[in-house]
Scaffold this active site. Structure first.
Site, mmCIF file in Angstrom:
data_model
loop_
_atom_site.group_PDB
_atom_site.id
_atom_site.type_symbol
_atom_site.label_atom_id
_atom_site.label_comp_id
_atom_site.label_asym_id
_atom_site.label_seq_id
_atom_site.Cartn_x
_atom_site.Cartn_y
_atom_site.Cartn_z
ATOM 1 N N ASP A 62 1.387 -1.497 0.094
ATOM 2 C CA ASP A 62 0.122 -0.072 -0.144
ATOM 3 C C ASP A 62 0.467 1.296 -0.271
ATOM 4 O O ASP A 62 0.661 2.182 -0.336
ATOM 5 C CB ASP A 62 -0.990 0.055 0.968
ATOM 6 C CG ASP A 62 -0.420 0.297 2.452
ATOM 7 O OD1 ASP A 62 0.752 0.406 2.777
ATOM 8 O OD2 ASP A 62 -0.740 0.253 3.555
ATOM 9 N N SER A 63 2.732 1.093 0.314
ATOM 10 C CA SER A 63 3.075 2.280 0.041
ATOM 11 C C SER A 63 3.015 2.629 -1.689
ATOM 12 O O SER A 63 3.494 3.469 -1.613
ATOM 13 C CB SER A 63 4.178 1.446 -0.168
ATOM 14 O OG SER A 63 5.020 0.401 -0.469
ATOM 15 N N ASP A 101 -1.147 -6.396 -0.529
ATOM 16 C CA ASP A 101 -1.045 -5.904 1.136
ATOM 17 C C ASP A 101 -3.254 -5.526 0.998
ATOM 18 O O ASP A 101 -3.187 -4.237 -0.026
ATOM 19 C CB ASP A 101 0.083 -4.076 0.980
ATOM 20 C CG ASP A 101 0.660 -3.882 2.181
ATOM 21 O OD1 ASP A 101 0.492 -4.855 3.325
ATOM 22 O OD2 ASP A 101 0.610 -3.326 1.912
ATOM 23 N N LYS A 131 -1.678 -9.473 2.902
ATOM 24 C CA LYS A 131 -0.514 -9.367 4.090
ATOM 25 C C LYS A 131 -1.861 -8.410 4.327
ATOM 26 O O LYS A 131 -1.926 -7.179 4.194
ATOM 27 C CB LYS A 131 0.802 -8.089 3.360
ATOM 28 C CG LYS A 131 1.501 -7.656 4.579
ATOM 29 C CD LYS A 131 3.110 -7.406 4.422
ATOM 30 C CE LYS A 131 2.936 -5.997 4.305
ATOM 31 N NZ LYS A 131 2.034 -4.743 5.107
ATOM 32 N N GLU A 133 -1.606 -5.505 8.283
ATOM 33 C CA GLU A 133 -0.776 -5.284 9.730
ATOM 34 C C GLU A 133 -1.843 -5.582 11.195
ATOM 35 O O GLU A 133 -2.716 -5.520 10.758
ATOM 36 C CB GLU A 133 0.017 -3.700 9.111
ATOM 37 C CG GLU A 133 -0.006 -3.209 8.072
ATOM 38 C CD GLU A 133 0.191 -1.753 7.447
ATOM 39 O OE1 GLU A 133 -0.097 -0.942 8.538
ATOM 40 O OE2 GLU A 133 0.627 -1.714 6.996
ATOM 41 N N GLU A 198 9.028 -4.464 10.815
ATOM 42 C CA GLU A 198 9.082 -3.319 10.008
ATOM 43 C C GLU A 198 9.456 -2.262 10.822
ATOM 44 O O GLU A 198 9.383 -2.154 12.263
ATOM 45 C CB GLU A 198 8.157 -2.660 9.385
ATOM 46 C CG GLU A 198 8.310 -1.019 8.512
ATOM 47 C CD GLU A 198 7.381 -0.156 7.640
ATOM 48 O OE1 GLU A 198 6.167 -1.504 7.319
ATOM 49 O OE2 GLU A 198 7.552 0.717 7.299
HETATM 50 O O1 KIV Z 1 3.895 -1.303 1.608
HETATM 51 C C1 KIV Z 1 4.758 -1.507 1.619
HETATM 52 O O2 KIV Z 1 5.903 -0.878 1.130
HETATM 53 C C2 KIV Z 1 4.556 -3.051 2.762
HETATM 54 C C3 KIV Z 1 6.940 -2.795 3.211
HETATM 55 C C4 KIV Z 1 7.241 -1.071 3.383
HETATM 56 C C5 KIV Z 1 6.982 -3.618 4.269
HETATM 57 O O3 KIV Z 1 4.127 -3.045 4.013
#
Ligand code: KIV
Length: 316
Positions: A62-63, A101, A131, A133, A198
């Site tokens: 989600d970055s 994510d 993924k 969090e 992280e």
């Molecule tokens: O969204 C992302 O890029 C991440 C990584 C930093 C692990 O969650």
């Protein structure tokens, strides 16, 4: 529109069948002491390069919200936007494990809502794992029971930016470290296939890694994790910001692209692009058949180019 094709006449390395990386395969790598390489990717071309380079896991992170969409943090990106990018990545990848994510809000309500959104990533985008969090143990259990492999994410969890009061290193006291380890063990027991750690001290990551039978994948968590992940745009300097301490820049794409684009603009401005060799031409017979009125000076915008063409027509 681009007529450029991604496939080439030469067989790409993709022509050679390679075993697909799966979540259980990541566990095997930990047991065999083989470091796991992971990177983010958000589009077809980048994902293809990352996959062809042999990276084991590709996270459609989600970055994306920040490095691709220019948003201030990761909170605003939607399930539909994440699905769109996950589909592009999935189309490119043959070997790496593709992890989607789950964005903020898509799993923070009921377990049923989290499950329904995770199913969308598997069904509509071809993700092979999701993924999430935080220590959401019940959700990890429900997803695992629904045959959806889950990667956990602990420590500095960017979706908690407001609760944390900024992007701060987590787990800095023995109590906080112990809490992280307890959460990691609980996620593993609930069925998580791996855990991203992280922004935590190296010592905490080492201790958690030793305590788990599933792999840890670190970002800003030191070298003792079972694998490492970075944001692709950090790796190649496409973030327009000073890098965090844990980032190593392996290339300067910003400089490379800026130089290429400036060169192109100059060539266009000086009529050095495209060349005759980069132009399509009429067949000679058609050129001969053309009845061109060379005298119509008013219609000629570029006199040099027109004279050149007239010469060619005369010689044809
Ligand atoms: O969204 C992302 O890029 C991440 C990584 C930093 C692990 O969650």
């Amino acid at each position: 529109m681009s007529l450029t094709q991604f496939s080439t006449a030469r067989p790409s390395p993709r022509a050679i069948p390679v075993p697909k990386v799966t979540v259980p395969a990541l566990g095997d790598m930990k047991r065999q002491g083989k470091p796991i390489s992971a990177l983010t990717a958000y589009d077809y071309a980048t994902a293809r390069l990352v996959d062809e380079a042999g990276v084991d896991m590709i996270l459609v992170g989600d970055s994306l919200a920040m490095v691709v969409l220019g948003q201030e943090n990761t909170l605003a990106v939607t399930v539909d936007e994440m699905l769109h990018h996950t589909r592009a990545v999935r189309r490119a990848v043959h070997r790496a494990l593709v992890v989607a994510d789950m964005p903020f809000g898509s799993y923070h309500g009921t377990i049923a809502e989290g499950l329904a959104n995770a199913v969308r990533f598997m069904k509509e985008a071809g993700a092979e794992a999701v993924k999430i969090e935080g220590p959401r143990v019940e959700l990890v259990r429900a997803l695992t029971q629904a045959e959806i492999p889950v990667i956990g994410h602990l420590g500095l969890t960017p979706q908690s930016v407001h609760r944390m009061g900024g992007y701060r290193v987590q787990g800095r006291s023995t109590e906080a470290m112990r809490e992280l380890e307890t959460d990691a063990v609980a996620l593993a027991a609930a069925g998580a296939g791996a855990i991203v750690l992280e922004g935590i001290p190296r010592e905490a990551a080492a201790q958690i890694t030793a305590a788990l039978s599933i792999p840890t994948i670190g970002i800003g968590a030191g070298p003792d994790c079972d694998g490492q992940i970075l944001v692709f745009h950090d790796l190649v300097n496409m973030t327009f910001a000073p890098p965090a301490k844990f980032v190593r820049r392996y290339a300067d794409a910003a400089e490379l692209f800026r130089g290429a684009v400036e060169h192109y603009r100059e060539d266009v401005e000086h009529r050095a692009f495209p060349s005759d060799a980069e132009s399509y031409h009429l067949p000679k017979s058609a050129i001969k058949a053309m009845q061109v009125d060379f005298a119509d000076d008013d219609a000629i915008v570029n006199r040099d180019a027109w004279d050149e063409l007239s010469q060619e027509l005369k010689q044809a």
